[in-house]
Design an enzyme around this catalytic site. Structure first.
Site, PDB file in Angstrom:
ATOM      1  N   LEU A 209     -69.820 -28.621 -38.808  1.00  0.00           N
ATOM      2  CA  LEU A 209     -68.882 -28.988 -37.746  1.00  0.00           C
ATOM      3  C   LEU A 209     -69.346 -30.290 -37.112  1.00  0.00           C
ATOM      4  O   LEU A 209     -70.491 -30.378 -36.653  1.00  0.00           O
ATOM      5  CB  LEU A 209     -68.828 -27.906 -36.663  1.00  0.00           C
ATOM      6  CG  LEU A 209     -68.180 -26.559 -37.023  1.00  0.00           C
ATOM      7  CD1 LEU A 209     -68.407 -25.564 -35.896  1.00  0.00           C
ATOM      8  CD2 LEU A 209     -66.693 -26.733 -37.286  1.00  0.00           C
ATOM      9  N   HIS A 210     -68.473 -31.303 -37.092  1.00  0.00           N
ATOM     10  CA  HIS A 210     -68.878 -32.540 -36.422  1.00  0.00           C
ATOM     11  C   HIS A 210     -67.716 -33.334 -35.836  1.00  0.00           C
ATOM     12  O   HIS A 210     -67.922 -34.193 -34.987  1.00  0.00           O
ATOM     13  CB  HIS A 210     -69.653 -33.443 -37.393  1.00  0.00           C
ATOM     14  CG  HIS A 210     -68.775 -34.192 -38.344  1.00  0.00           C
ATOM     15  ND1 HIS A 210     -68.191 -33.597 -39.433  1.00  0.00           N
ATOM     16  CD2 HIS A 210     -68.370 -35.481 -38.354  1.00  0.00           C
ATOM     17  CE1 HIS A 210     -67.469 -34.489 -40.079  1.00  0.00           C
ATOM     18  NE2 HIS A 210     -67.554 -35.638 -39.458  1.00  0.00           N
ATOM     19  N   ARG A 211     -66.473 -33.061 -36.254  1.00  0.00           N
ATOM     20  CA  ARG A 211     -65.359 -33.878 -35.786  1.00  0.00           C
ATOM     21  C   ARG A 211     -65.110 -33.659 -34.305  1.00  0.00           C
ATOM     22  O   ARG A 211     -65.131 -32.512 -33.824  1.00  0.00           O
ATOM     23  CB  ARG A 211     -64.092 -33.577 -36.584  1.00  0.00           C
ATOM     24  CG  ARG A 211     -64.149 -34.131 -37.991  1.00  0.00           C
ATOM     25  CD  ARG A 211     -62.798 -34.161 -38.673  1.00  0.00           C
ATOM     26  NE  ARG A 211     -62.911 -34.810 -39.975  1.00  0.00           N
ATOM     27  CZ  ARG A 211     -62.828 -36.121 -40.164  1.00  0.00           C
ATOM     28  NH1 ARG A 211     -62.612 -36.915 -39.133  1.00  0.00           N
ATOM     29  NH2 ARG A 211     -62.958 -36.633 -41.367  1.00  0.00           N
TER      30      ARG A 211
ATOM     31  N   ARG B 206     -73.966 -34.153 -32.689  1.00  0.00           N
ATOM     32  CA  ARG B 206     -72.784 -34.142 -31.836  1.00  0.00           C
ATOM     33  C   ARG B 206     -72.505 -32.750 -31.280  1.00  0.00           C
ATOM     34  O   ARG B 206     -71.996 -32.599 -30.176  1.00  0.00           O
ATOM     35  CB  ARG B 206     -71.576 -34.646 -32.632  1.00  0.00           C
ATOM     36  CG  ARG B 206     -70.243 -34.493 -31.919  1.00  0.00           C
ATOM     37  CD  ARG B 206     -69.095 -35.012 -32.748  1.00  0.00           C
ATOM     38  NE  ARG B 206     -69.011 -36.451 -32.685  1.00  0.00           N
ATOM     39  CZ  ARG B 206     -68.442 -37.120 -31.690  1.00  0.00           C
ATOM     40  NH1 ARG B 206     -67.917 -36.476 -30.671  1.00  0.00           N
ATOM     41  NH2 ARG B 206     -68.402 -38.436 -31.700  1.00  0.00           N
TER      42      ARG B 206
ATOM     43  N   ASP C  72     -65.369 -29.336 -41.581  1.00  0.00           N
ATOM     44  CA  ASP C  72     -64.334 -30.272 -41.117  1.00  0.00           C
ATOM     45  C   ASP C  72     -64.607 -31.674 -41.659  1.00  0.00           C
ATOM     46  O   ASP C  72     -64.044 -32.653 -41.196  1.00  0.00           O
ATOM     47  CB  ASP C  72     -64.224 -30.283 -39.586  1.00  0.00           C
ATOM     48  CG  ASP C  72     -65.526 -30.643 -38.879  1.00  0.00           C
ATOM     49  OD1 ASP C  72     -66.506 -31.028 -39.558  1.00  0.00           O
ATOM     50  OD2 ASP C  72     -65.578 -30.533 -37.630  1.00  0.00           O
TER      51      ASP C  72
END
Length: 371
Positions: free
Chosen positions: A204-206, A239, A277
Site C-alpha cells: 500500500l502506498h498510493r 508513506r 495498489d
C-alpha cells in the site's frame, strides 16, 4: 555514437532505466545517468542499487519532496543547466512521476530528442497526478516507447504519428527476468518464517489509499478478514507507516521493513496471492504468474487484467473480501503478454540508435511526411 541522458527520480524508475542503459552502452552509446532525487532514502536506495548492480548516478539533483508544483519546478530548474552543460543527443525519461514530466518539458524546449519509456499507458482517471504526467510527457516526446498493444492503441487514438509509436515490450520485465534466479536464492522466506504458497503479500502506498484515514481503515478491515483465511505480510512503505500505527493493524497481518528488490521479488514469487495498489507490482505478478488483486478502481495497465493474473477489486471492503475469496477459490491461469520477454531494452536501444537526429527526423508536432 550519440550521447544519451537517462533520467530516474525514484527507485521504480531504476528498474525501468537500468536495462535501457545497459542496452545502449553495449552498443557504444555514451550514457549519462541523472538521479533527480525526487524520492531518495539512502538506506533504502543503497540496498536497491546494490541488488540491481546499478552504478552511482553521474549527476544527483537532490530536489527532495514538496507539492507537485514545487517538486516539478525544482527539477526543471536543476535539470535545465545540466542539459545545457552536457548537450545530449537524446534524453530518456521513464514512467509517470513529476521528475518525468519536468525533465521532458526542459528537454522539449532545449531541443534534444526525447524518448518516453512506458508511453501510452492510461488510467482514464484525471484525479491521478500520474495520469496528467503521462499524457503531457507523451505530447512532447519524439519516441513513444509503448509496453503493450493497448498503449499503442491509446497513442493512435490520440493522434500520434506512426513514426513516433514503437511497441517495444515491458522493461520492468527485463529487470525481473534478469534477476529472478538471484531473487529465488534469497533467504527472505526463512527470515520471516514464511512457506511458499502459504501467505499473501500486501503493498500500500498510493495517496488515495493511505492518506485518507477512513479509506485506510476500510482497507485494513478487509485485509483483517482476508488474513483469517490467508496470513498476510505487509512491507511497510514510509508513506504508510505512521498512519498504520495510528489506526492499528488487525491480527494475521505481519508488518515487515521495506524490502530490497531481490527480497521483494522473492516474496511475490512465493506468495499465494498479492494485494497491491502499485502498477509495477501488477506487471511483476503477471510475469510471475502469481494471482494479484489490485486495490484500486482503475488501472493504467489493463493488459495485466486482460492477459495476466490481475483482478481489479476497487476499495470497497466487502468487494475486496469477495474478490479475494473468488481468487483463492479459483486462481487465474498464468499468462504473460507478448513481448514481455526480457528483450524490451534491446528493442528500445535499436529504435533510439537507428532513428536519426533532431535535425533529420520530424518533431512531435510536425505533420507526417507525404508518402
Amino acid at each position: 555514437m550519440p550521447r544519451v541522458v537517462c533520467v530516474a527520480g525514484a527507485r521504480p524508475n531504476y528498474m525501468k532505466i537500468k536495462p535501457v542503459m545497459d542496452a545502449l552502452e553495449s552498443r557504444g552509446a555514451e550514457v549519462i545517468l541523472v538521479h533527480t532525487g525526487q524520492h531518495y532514502d539512502p538506506a533504502m536506495n543503497d540496498v536497491f542499487f546494490a541488488d540491481l548492480g546499478i552504478r552511482p548516478p553521474d549527476r544527483f539533483l537532490g530536489v527532495g519532496s514538496g507539492t507537485h508544483a514545487e517538486q516539478t519546478g525544482r527539477v526543471m530548474a536543476a535539470f535545465e543547466p545540466l542539459l545545457g552543460e552536457v548537450s545530449p543527443d537524446i534524453v530518456v525519461v521513464v514512467g509517470d512521476i513529476n521528475s518525468t514530466l519536468a525533465c521532458a518539458l526542459v528537454t522539449a524546449k532545449a531541443g534534444p530528442l526525447l524518448a518516453h519509456v512506458e508511453a501510452g499507458l492510461r488510467s482514464r482517471d484525471w484525479s491521478m497526478p500520474e495520469e496528467v504526467n503521462r499524457v503531457a510527457t507523451d505530447r512532447v516526446s519524439d519516441y513513444l516507447l509503448a509496453p503493450s498493444p493497448d498503449a499503442t492503441e491509446n497513442l493512435r487514438a490520440e493522434g500520434y504519428r506512426e513514426d513516433q509509436i514503437h511497441l517495444v515490450g515491458n522493461v520492468m520485465i527485463d529487470t525481473l527476468l534478469a534477476n529472478l534466479d538471484r531473487a529465488r536464492a534469497s533467504d527472505v522466506l526463512g527470515r520471516y518464517a514464511l512457506a511458499r504458497g502459504e501467505y499473501g503479500l500486501v503493498t500500500l502506498h498510493r495517496p488515495a489509499n493511505v492518506d485518507d484515514p477512513e479509506v485506510l481503515a476500510g482497507l485494513l478491515k478487509a485485509l483483517g478478514e482476508i488474513a483469517g483465511r490467508c496470513p498476510l505480510v505487509l512491507p511497510v512503505h514510509p508513506r504508510a507507516a505512521e498512519r498504520l500505527a495510528e489506526i492499528g493493524v488487525p491480527g494475521g497481518i505481519t508488518l515487515v521493513p521495506p524490502a530490497g528488490y531481490l527480497d521483494f521479488i522473492a516474496l511475490q514469487d512465493s506468495a499465494r496471492l498479492v494485494l497491491t495498489d502499485s502498477g509495477g507490482v501488477q506487471e511483476e505478478t503477471t510475469a510471475l504468474g502469481v494471482p494479484c488483486v489490485t486495490l484500486r478502481d482503475n488501472t493504467e495497465r489493463p493488459i495485466t487484467v486482460e492477459e495476466g493474473t490481475n483482478v481489479l477489486a476497487g476499495r470497497d471492503p466487502a468487494r475486496i473480501v469477495a474478490t479475494v475469496n473468488r481468487v483463492l477459490d479459483d486462481p487465474p491461469a498464468a499468462r504473460r503478454p507478448e513481448l514481455w520477454d526480457g528483450r524490451a531494452s534491446d528493442r528500445i536501444a535499436d529504435v533510439l540508435l537507428e532513428g536519426g537526429t533532431a535535425g533529420t527526423r520530424p518533431r512531435p508536432t510536425d505533420r507526417p511526411f507525404p508518402i
